[in-house]
Design a protein around this motif. Structure first.
Motif, PDB file in Angstrom:
ATOM      1  N   PRO A   2       9.741   2.353   3.579  1.00  0.00           N
ATOM      2  CA  PRO A   2       8.802   1.566   3.161  1.00  0.00           C
ATOM      3  C   PRO A   2       8.239   1.506   1.883  1.00  0.00           C
ATOM      4  O   PRO A   2       7.841   2.663   1.631  1.00  0.00           O
ATOM      5  N   HIS A   3       7.888   0.540   1.172  1.00  0.00           N
ATOM      6  CA  HIS A   3       7.114   0.356   0.074  1.00  0.00           C
ATOM      7  C   HIS A   3       6.201  -0.608   0.179  1.00  0.00           C
ATOM      8  O   HIS A   3       6.295  -1.508   0.715  1.00  0.00           O
ATOM      9  N   VAL A   4       4.707  -0.206  -0.415  1.00  0.00           N
ATOM     10  CA  VAL A   4       3.496  -0.928  -0.152  1.00  0.00           C
ATOM     11  C   VAL A   4       3.200  -1.339  -1.660  1.00  0.00           C
ATOM     12  O   VAL A   4       3.151  -0.227  -2.203  1.00  0.00           O
ATOM     13  N   ASP A   5       3.049  -2.507  -1.788  1.00  0.00           N
ATOM     14  CA  ASP A   5       2.459  -2.795  -3.181  1.00  0.00           C
ATOM     15  C   ASP A   5       1.291  -3.373  -2.794  1.00  0.00           C
ATOM     16  O   ASP A   5       1.036  -4.659  -2.499  1.00  0.00           O
ATOM     17  N   LEU A   6       0.133  -2.793  -2.887  1.00  0.00           N
ATOM     18  CA  LEU A   6      -1.329  -3.388  -2.371  1.00  0.00           C
ATOM     19  C   LEU A   6      -1.836  -3.970  -3.701  1.00  0.00           C
ATOM     20  O   LEU A   6      -2.065  -3.075  -4.646  1.00  0.00           O
ATOM     21  N   LYS A   7      -2.217  -5.216  -3.493  1.00  0.00           N
ATOM     22  CA  LYS A   7      -3.010  -5.763  -4.589  1.00  0.00           C
ATOM     23  C   LYS A   7      -4.484  -6.074  -3.996  1.00  0.00           C
ATOM     24  O   LYS A   7      -4.550  -6.435  -3.029  1.00  0.00           O
ATOM     25  N   PHE A   8      -5.576  -5.844  -4.936  1.00  0.00           N
ATOM     26  CA  PHE A   8      -6.893  -5.874  -4.746  1.00  0.00           C
ATOM     27  C   PHE A   8      -7.792  -5.889  -5.905  1.00  0.00           C
ATOM     28  O   PHE A   8      -7.371  -5.673  -6.982  1.00  0.00           O
ATOM     29  N   ILE A   9      -8.860  -6.810  -5.852  1.00  0.00           N
ATOM     30  CA  ILE A   9      -9.444  -6.884  -6.977  1.00  0.00           C
ATOM     31  C   ILE A   9     -10.295  -5.646  -7.360  1.00  0.00           C
ATOM     32  O   ILE A   9     -10.451  -4.914  -6.698  1.00  0.00           O
ATOM     33  N   THR A  10     -10.116  -5.584  -8.860  1.00  0.00           N
ATOM     34  CA  THR A  10     -10.377  -4.293  -9.550  1.00  0.00           C
ATOM     35  C   THR A  10     -11.630  -3.345  -8.950  1.00  0.00           C
ATOM     36  O   THR A  10     -12.767  -4.033  -8.771  1.00  0.00           O
ATOM     37  N   ARG A  11     -11.461  -2.259  -8.473  1.00  0.00           N
ATOM     38  CA  ARG A  11     -12.568  -1.455  -7.973  1.00  0.00           C
ATOM     39  C   ARG A  11     -12.845  -0.389  -8.711  1.00  0.00           C
ATOM     40  O   ARG A  11     -13.798   0.575  -8.580  1.00  0.00           O
ATOM     41  N   ASN A  12     -11.756   0.108  -9.862  1.00  0.00           N
ATOM     42  CA  ASN A  12     -11.937   1.382 -10.607  1.00  0.00           C
ATOM     43  C   ASN A  12     -12.284   2.505  -9.795  1.00  0.00           C
ATOM     44  O   ASN A  12     -12.830   3.338  -9.984  1.00  0.00           O
ATOM     45  N   LEU A  13     -11.116   2.564  -8.726  1.00  0.00           N
ATOM     46  CA  LEU A  13     -11.027   3.544  -7.765  1.00  0.00           C
ATOM     47  C   LEU A  13     -10.730   5.170  -8.931  1.00  0.00           C
ATOM     48  O   LEU A  13      -9.870   5.006  -9.643  1.00  0.00           O
ATOM     49  N   THR A  14     -11.435   6.150  -8.090  1.00  0.00           N
ATOM     50  CA  THR A  14     -11.060   7.361  -8.502  1.00  0.00           C
ATOM     51  C   THR A  14      -9.741   7.991  -8.139  1.00  0.00           C
ATOM     52  O   THR A  14      -9.114   7.397  -7.116  1.00  0.00           O
ATOM     53  N   GLU A  15      -9.143   8.787  -8.723  1.00  0.00           N
ATOM     54  CA  GLU A  15      -7.950   9.496  -8.138  1.00  0.00           C
ATOM     55  C   GLU A  15      -8.021   9.854  -6.930  1.00  0.00           C
ATOM     56  O   GLU A  15      -7.274   9.852  -5.952  1.00  0.00           O
ATOM     57  N   GLU A  16      -9.313  10.591  -6.397  1.00  0.00           N
ATOM     58  CA  GLU A  16      -9.447  10.696  -5.088  1.00  0.00           C
ATOM     59  C   GLU A  16      -9.303   9.753  -4.082  1.00  0.00           C
ATOM     60  O   GLU A  16      -9.023   9.987  -2.941  1.00  0.00           O
ATOM     61  N   GLN A  17     -10.070   8.726  -4.434  1.00  0.00           N
ATOM     62  CA  GLN A  17      -9.985   7.494  -3.693  1.00  0.00           C
ATOM     63  C   GLN A  17      -8.859   6.991  -3.511  1.00  0.00           C
ATOM     64  O   GLN A  17      -8.249   6.628  -2.519  1.00  0.00           O
ATOM     65  N   GLN A  18      -8.069   6.873  -4.499  1.00  0.00           N
ATOM     66  CA  GLN A  18      -6.277   6.235  -4.630  1.00  0.00           C
ATOM     67  C   GLN A  18      -5.780   7.414  -3.549  1.00  0.00           C
ATOM     68  O   GLN A  18      -5.060   6.501  -2.821  1.00  0.00           O
ATOM     69  N   ASN A  19      -5.905   8.704  -3.649  1.00  0.00           N
ATOM     70  CA  ASN A  19      -5.142   9.729  -2.853  1.00  0.00           C
ATOM     71  C   ASN A  19      -5.681   9.272  -1.330  1.00  0.00           C
ATOM     72  O   ASN A  19      -4.614   9.320  -0.376  1.00  0.00           O
ATOM     73  N   ALA A  20      -6.804   9.147  -0.920  1.00  0.00           N
ATOM     74  CA  ALA A  20      -7.392   8.873   0.343  1.00  0.00           C
ATOM     75  C   ALA A  20      -6.643   7.609   0.815  1.00  0.00           C
ATOM     76  O   ALA A  20      -6.272   7.699   2.170  1.00  0.00           O
ATOM     77  N   ILE A  21      -6.447   6.484   0.101  1.00  0.00           N
ATOM     78  CA  ILE A  21      -5.982   5.317   0.564  1.00  0.00           C
ATOM     79  C   ILE A  21      -4.609   5.602   0.915  1.00  0.00           C
ATOM     80  O   ILE A  21      -4.048   4.953   1.906  1.00  0.00           O
ATOM     81  N   SER A  22      -3.922   6.059  -0.143  1.00  0.00           N
ATOM     82  CA  SER A  22      -2.459   6.348   0.267  1.00  0.00           C
ATOM     83  C   SER A  22      -2.266   7.150   1.203  1.00  0.00           C
ATOM     84  O   SER A  22      -1.078   7.125   2.192  1.00  0.00           O
ATOM     85  N   GLU A  23      -3.310   8.188   1.590  1.00  0.00           N
ATOM     86  CA  GLU A  23      -2.776   8.962   2.940  1.00  0.00           C
ATOM     87  C   GLU A  23      -3.041   8.269   4.057  1.00  0.00           C
ATOM     88  O   GLU A  23      -2.261   8.403   5.046  1.00  0.00           O
TER      89      GLU A  23
END
Length: 77
Positions: A2-23
């Motif tokens: 699977p490949h997920v392309d998640l589009k969302f309104i800009t939130r300026n996520l930190t790298e830590e937040q991005q990693n948590a979402i990915s996990e």
């Protein structure tokens, strides 16, 4: 694979937040698809609010309403 392309309104996520979402997403795919960590790819795609209708809603959401397993509770007509 699977490949997920998640589009969302800009939130300026930190790298830590991005990693948590990915996990979390990987966990769901592993549970429901039997995927492995190595088989999943994810793109977090921040879209400016002013571009949402033209880049996401009209061409992706509205054009495919009959195919969505979860429809939005809003419209941008």
């Amino acid at each position: 694979m699977p490949h997920v392309d998640l589009k969302f309104i800009t939130r300026n996520l930190t790298e830590e937040q991005q990693n948590a979402i990915s996990e979390d997403i990987v966990g769901v795919l592993k549970k429901h698809f039997g995927s492995t960590d190595d088989s999943v790819s994810i793109r977090l795609n921040e879209i400016p609010k002013d571009d949402w209708k033209g880049e996401v809603y009209d061409p992706i959401i509205k054009a495919n309403l009959d195919k969505l397993v979860k429809k939005p509770g809003y419209s941008m007509d």
